[in-house]
Write an enzyme that holds these catalytic residues in place. Structure first.
Site, PDB file in Angstrom:
ATOM      1  CE  LYS A  83      -4.342   1.075   2.393  1.00 38.37           C
ATOM      2  NZ  LYS A  83      -5.043   0.904   3.669  1.00 38.37           N
TER       3      LYS A  83
HETATM    4  O1  G3P Z   1      -7.928   1.882   5.290  1.00 38.26           O
HETATM    5  C1  G3P Z   1      -8.210   3.230   5.214  1.00 38.26           C
HETATM    6  C2  G3P Z   1      -9.618   3.667   5.483  1.00 38.26           C
HETATM    7  O2  G3P Z   1     -10.529   2.660   5.273  1.00 38.26           O
HETATM    8  C3  G3P Z   1      -9.767   4.443   6.754  1.00 38.26           C
HETATM    9  O3  G3P Z   1     -11.088   4.677   7.123  1.00 38.26           O
HETATM   10  O4  G3P Z   1     -12.763   5.436   8.769  1.00 38.26           O
HETATM   11  O5  G3P Z   1     -10.322   5.966   9.135  1.00 38.26           O
HETATM   12  O6  G3P Z   1     -11.614   7.111   7.364  1.00 38.26           O
HETATM   13  P1  G3P Z   1     -11.454   5.855   8.154  1.00 38.26           P
END
Ligand code: G3P
Length: 217
Positions: A83
């Protein structure tokens, strides 16, 4: 549509995998922090549970350092997907790693042009962040729609991995638009099964069944 779980919690991953629901896993530095575990150790364990791609994120911001970290991460297991952040160095690393046969996931995508660059860099996945756009009063789903159209216009094979999913409706909308993959927290994936009429209907069937006095098998 493929389902990835967005967590580094091994217990949750095992549970979802046993249900047959998992096509892969995504992690990030914040999720590693939350797990309280060593990145190599926890990622190795995740890779042994799930057959599909497990995204592990580099933390370097400069190309050659990213490549060193990518080499270390890819040694963890065969199903590691590297990633990388959506920066010029991240795209350069994506191009090099993809040409070398690695799977890549370009993350922190907030615009259609960024997704276009990720596709041109040969990314296996690009991760548009839905919830974080919604947080600042944009519509994250508009981004998925735009990327879908652009990728279809040119036949890009990069898969749209809808990330930062916060609700079951996010999952449904991403599926309707045609995102290839959704990555969601364990609770959101499990909540997809819920419907009050299912619970009520099952309760009624079980009550009537008990009245028959019968047993199957
Ligand atoms: O993996 C990255 C992403 O899914 C993060 O989500 O909820 O932290 O914006 P969030």
């Amino acid at each position: 549509m493929k389902f990835f779980v967005d967590t580094a919690d091994v217990k949750e991953i095992r549970e979802l995998n046993d249900l047959g629901l998992l096509d892969g896993v995504t992690t990030n530095p914040s999720l590693i922090l939350k797990s309280g575990r060593d990145i190599v150790e926890v990622t190795k364990e995740i890779c042994s549970i799930v057959e599909g791609p497990v995204s592990a994120e580099v933390t370097a911001t400069e190309y050659s350092e990213m490549m060193k970290e990518a080499a270390a991460l890819s040694r963890i297991a065969d199903n590691i997907c590297i990633k990388l952040p959506l920066t010029l160095d991240g795209l350069k690393a994506c191009k090099a790693l993809t040409s070398d046969g690695h799977h890549t996931n370009v993350t922190l995508c907030f615009s259609a042009n960024q997704a276009l660059l990720a596709a041109k860099a040969g990314a296996t996945f690009v991760s548009p962040f839905i919830g974080r756009l919604d947080d600042i009063a944009f519509d994250g789903m508009d981004l998925i729609r735009e990327i879908r159209q652009i990728f279809d216009n040119y036949g890009y094979e990069t898969e749209i991995l809808a990330a930062s999913i916060r609700t079951v409706n996010h999952v449904k909308e991403a599926a309707l638009i045609g995102a290839d993959v959704v990555t969601a927290p364990p609770a959101t994936l499990k909540a997809l099964v819920k419907h009050p009429l299912t619970d009520k209907g099952l309760e009624m069937f079980l009550a009537d069944w008990a009245k028959t006095g019968q047993k199957i098998g």
